[in-house]
Each structure stands twice: as C-alpha cells, then as structure tokens.
Write a protein that holds these residues in place. Sequence first.
Motif, mmCIF file in Angstrom:
data_model
loop_
_atom_site.group_PDB
_atom_site.id
_atom_site.type_symbol
_atom_site.label_atom_id
_atom_site.label_comp_id
_atom_site.label_asym_id
_atom_site.label_seq_id
_atom_site.Cartn_x
_atom_site.Cartn_y
_atom_site.Cartn_z
ATOM 1 N N LEU A 76 0.807 -1.221 0.000
ATOM 2 C CA LEU A 76 0.000 0.000 0.000
ATOM 3 C C LEU A 76 0.837 1.267 0.000
ATOM 4 N N ASP A 77 2.038 1.200 0.497
ATOM 5 C CA ASP A 77 2.917 2.373 0.556
ATOM 6 C C ASP A 77 4.354 1.914 0.347
ATOM 7 N N PRO A 78 4.972 2.236 -0.791
ATOM 8 C CA PRO A 78 6.323 1.751 -1.083
ATOM 9 C C PRO A 78 7.407 2.373 -0.220
ATOM 10 N N ARG A 79 7.052 3.386 0.570
ATOM 11 C CA ARG A 79 8.053 4.093 1.373
ATOM 12 C C ARG A 79 7.920 3.857 2.875
ATOM 13 N N ARG A 80 6.803 3.273 3.290
ATOM 14 C CA ARG A 80 6.585 3.049 4.717
ATOM 15 C C ARG A 80 6.068 1.627 4.933
ATOM 16 N N LYS A 81 6.817 0.871 5.696
ATOM 17 C CA LYS A 81 6.457 -0.523 5.942
ATOM 18 C C LYS A 81 5.126 -0.610 6.692
ATOM 19 N N HIS A 82 4.261 -1.477 6.187
ATOM 20 C CA HIS A 82 2.979 -1.794 6.814
ATOM 21 C C HIS A 82 2.061 -0.585 6.997
ATOM 22 N N HIS A 83 2.181 0.393 6.132
ATOM 23 C CA HIS A 83 1.303 1.557 6.193
ATOM 24 C C HIS A 83 0.448 1.617 4.936
ATOM 25 N N PRO A 84 -0.722 2.258 5.054
ATOM 26 C CA PRO A 84 -1.377 2.729 6.264
ATOM 27 C C PRO A 84 -2.032 1.580 7.017
ATOM 28 N N THR A 85 -2.541 1.884 8.230
ATOM 29 C CA THR A 85 -3.174 0.861 9.057
ATOM 30 C C THR A 85 -4.565 1.319 9.475
ATOM 31 N N LEU A 86 -5.218 0.484 10.237
ATOM 32 C CA LEU A 86 -6.540 0.831 10.756
ATOM 33 C C LEU A 86 -6.481 1.879 11.852
ATOM 34 N N VAL A 87 -5.271 2.197 12.336
ATOM 35 C CA VAL A 87 -5.131 3.204 13.389
ATOM 36 C C VAL A 87 -4.281 4.383 12.920
ATOM 37 N N SER A 88 -4.132 4.541 11.613
ATOM 38 C CA SER A 88 -3.421 5.707 11.089
ATOM 39 C C SER A 88 -4.171 6.985 11.452
ATOM 40 N N ALA A 89 -3.416 8.087 11.566
ATOM 41 C CA ALA A 89 -4.020 9.361 11.968
ATOM 42 C C ALA A 89 -4.962 9.911 10.907
ATOM 43 N N ASP A 90 -4.621 9.726 9.645
ATOM 44 C CA ASP A 90 -5.394 10.307 8.551
ATOM 45 C C ASP A 90 -6.561 9.399 8.163
ATOM 46 N N ALA A 91 -7.752 9.986 8.072
ATOM 47 C CA ALA A 91 -8.943 9.203 7.755
ATOM 48 C C ALA A 91 -8.854 8.550 6.380
ATOM 49 N N ALA A 92 -8.263 9.247 5.409
ATOM 50 C CA ALA A 92 -8.124 8.676 4.070
ATOM 51 C C ALA A 92 -7.196 7.471 4.086
ATOM 52 N N ASP A 93 -6.147 7.528 4.904
ATOM 53 C CA ASP A 93 -5.247 6.382 5.033
ATOM 54 C C ASP A 93 -5.980 5.184 5.628
ATOM 55 N N ARG A 94 -6.749 5.423 6.680
ATOM 56 C CA ARG A 94 -7.499 4.323 7.292
ATOM 57 C C ARG A 94 -8.481 3.722 6.296
ATOM 58 N N ALA A 95 -9.095 4.572 5.502
ATOM 59 C CA ALA A 95 -10.047 4.085 4.499
ATOM 60 C C ALA A 95 -9.353 3.207 3.461
ATOM 61 N N ARG A 96 -8.127 3.568 3.104
ATOM 62 C CA ARG A 96 -7.365 2.741 2.148
ATOM 63 C C ARG A 96 -7.116 1.355 2.718
ATOM 64 N N ARG A 97 -6.795 1.275 4.004
ATOM 65 C CA ARG A 97 -6.576 -0.035 4.625
ATOM 66 C C ARG A 97 -7.880 -0.829 4.659
ATOM 67 N N VAL A 98 -8.973 -0.196 5.009
ATOM 68 C CA VAL A 98 -10.255 -0.892 5.030
ATOM 69 C C VAL A 98 -10.616 -1.408 3.634
ATOM 70 N N ASP A 99 -10.428 -0.565 2.620
ATOM 71 C CA ASP A 99 -10.726 -0.983 1.242
ATOM 72 C C ASP A 99 -9.871 -2.178 0.843
ATOM 73 N N PHE A 100 -8.599 -2.149 1.234
ATOM 74 C CA PHE A 100 -7.705 -3.272 0.930
ATOM 75 C C PHE A 100 -8.191 -4.545 1.614
ATOM 76 N N LEU A 101 -8.570 -4.452 2.876
ATOM 77 C CA LEU A 101 -9.025 -5.634 3.601
ATOM 78 C C LEU A 101 -10.329 -6.172 3.023
ATOM 79 N N ARG A 102 -11.204 -5.275 2.595
ATOM 80 C CA ARG A 102 -12.433 -5.716 1.934
ATOM 81 C C ARG A 102 -12.108 -6.456 0.631
#
Length: 278
Positions: A76-102
């Motif tokens: 999901l992010d070539p520059r940050r390991k295991h990011h974004p997550t479900l507890v990321s500060a940015d709402a758009a980042d959290r949404a990306r993780r949710v979309d990926f898990l779905r």
Amino acid sequence: MSVRWAYNTNGLSSHRLDDACTLLADHGYAGVALTLDVAHHDPFAPDLARRTAALADRLGELGLGSVVETGARFLLDPRRKHHPTLVSADAADRARRVDFLRLCVDVAADLGSEAVSFWAGVLAAGLDRDEAWSRLVEGVAEVAEHARARGVVVAVEPEPGMLVDDLDDWCRLREVVPGISVALDTGHCIVSGRWAPADAVREFAPHLGAVAVEDMPRGVHEHRAPGEGDMDLRAVVAALGEIGHRGLVSLELSRDSHRADQLVPRAIETLRAMEVSS
C-alpha cells in the motif's frame, strides 16, 4: 487426527506462486497461507478476478486449502512498511486499509479460503490511545460486516507492539465487534501477553479462525524455523491435537525465502514427528 499444515507464501517470495504451491503439495502440505503481495497474487494488478479463478482451480488440482494473509510490507505504501493501518491518523489512510481488507475478503471468498487474517497496526507517536481504539473498532466492524456478506471468516491477529498486542487485547476488541475470530500466532505468546502458547490454543479453541506456528526467541519478535528458538512446539502440536483443530495451521517464515527449498520439507517432517510423539 492429523494437523493440516500450511506454509505462508511470504516465506516463498523467491518462488513463482505456482512453483511455490506445487512445492508445498509435493511435500504433503494441506494448504497455503497466501499473502497478497507484489510477488504473489497482487490484488492491484490487472485481471484480478480471472487470476483468482485460475488460482482457485490450481489449488483444487493440487489439493490445497488456503487462508488469505494481509501483512504485505510495502503493497500500500512503497516508502513506509505496513502503512497505512486501521489506526493511522489520517482518515483517508485508514479508508485505504479498510478498502484493501475488503478486497482481500473478496479474494478469499472467490478462492474458497478458510479465513482472512489481519492486524490492527502500530499506534504512532502522539496519537491518543483511546481515540485510536475507536478508529480500530470502526474499521474492524466495517471489514467484519463485509466478510459476513461474503461468507468469509475474518480473524484479527494480536501482534507484538501493535494496538492489539496480545490475546487480552483481542478479547476486549471482540466485546465490541463480536463477529471476529482470532488469528493465533503461537510464537507471539512468548513475546508478549500472559498466555502460554499451548494454553492459548486450548483456551481460544472456539474462536480460532487462523493459526500460525513457528519457532521464536523468548521476548523477541523474530520468526524462526522449528528448532531455532525457544518455543515448546511439541506442546503446541499436542494442544492442537487435543482440541481436534480442523483448520489449516501455517508456518510463517518470511525472512527465510532464500532457504525455502530446505525449510519446506524440513519443517513438515519436524512437525509430523512431533505429532507422532505427542
């Protein structure tokens, strides 16, 4: 009843996926723990539906079951390991993780996989823990609702150092998201938490959605091959037999792809010997 052993593809990253699956089948594994990643079944590459259907057919030909793993390091992010997550500060980042898990749930449904496993994420410095917990609950609930609609088991994995660090944290999460199962990595039990690995297998038997075993040094989150750490794997194997666990039990050796040709046969031989003697 024999344990249905599987092997995680993140420990076979130097193999093509078909070669990896064939290798596992040839050595008597019952399944594959498929980490959706750039190397294996990239969910963002073209023709996902066609590729997933072809993979389902191939797994059927090989007699392999599957679980879907979601811990790709840089997908999901070539520059940050295991990011974004479900507890990321940015709402758009959290949404990306949710979309990926779905999306992972959709792949699992199309493969007929036994479960999808995922973790919470590390709490970033400066973030309020209670606020992060609320975000986590919201994200997990979204994924769980989608999984129910697709008929897929979702299993949250306690990971040392993450917001859901141990099994007690998982129990707290399940109180507010009752549809989840647990993805139990028995090695994590000797890194953090109060549960001994074999005791955890017995205590959480009704809630096991996915199980992983490997060796691990006590207090250090480092996945190792059987016999190279401090885990009492024989006790874990015995406990799995006692509860009559029918799901796949995976080895996750993500740092050992360079010697997968040796570890794939050696690991299952070692674990089967433990089954016989336990």
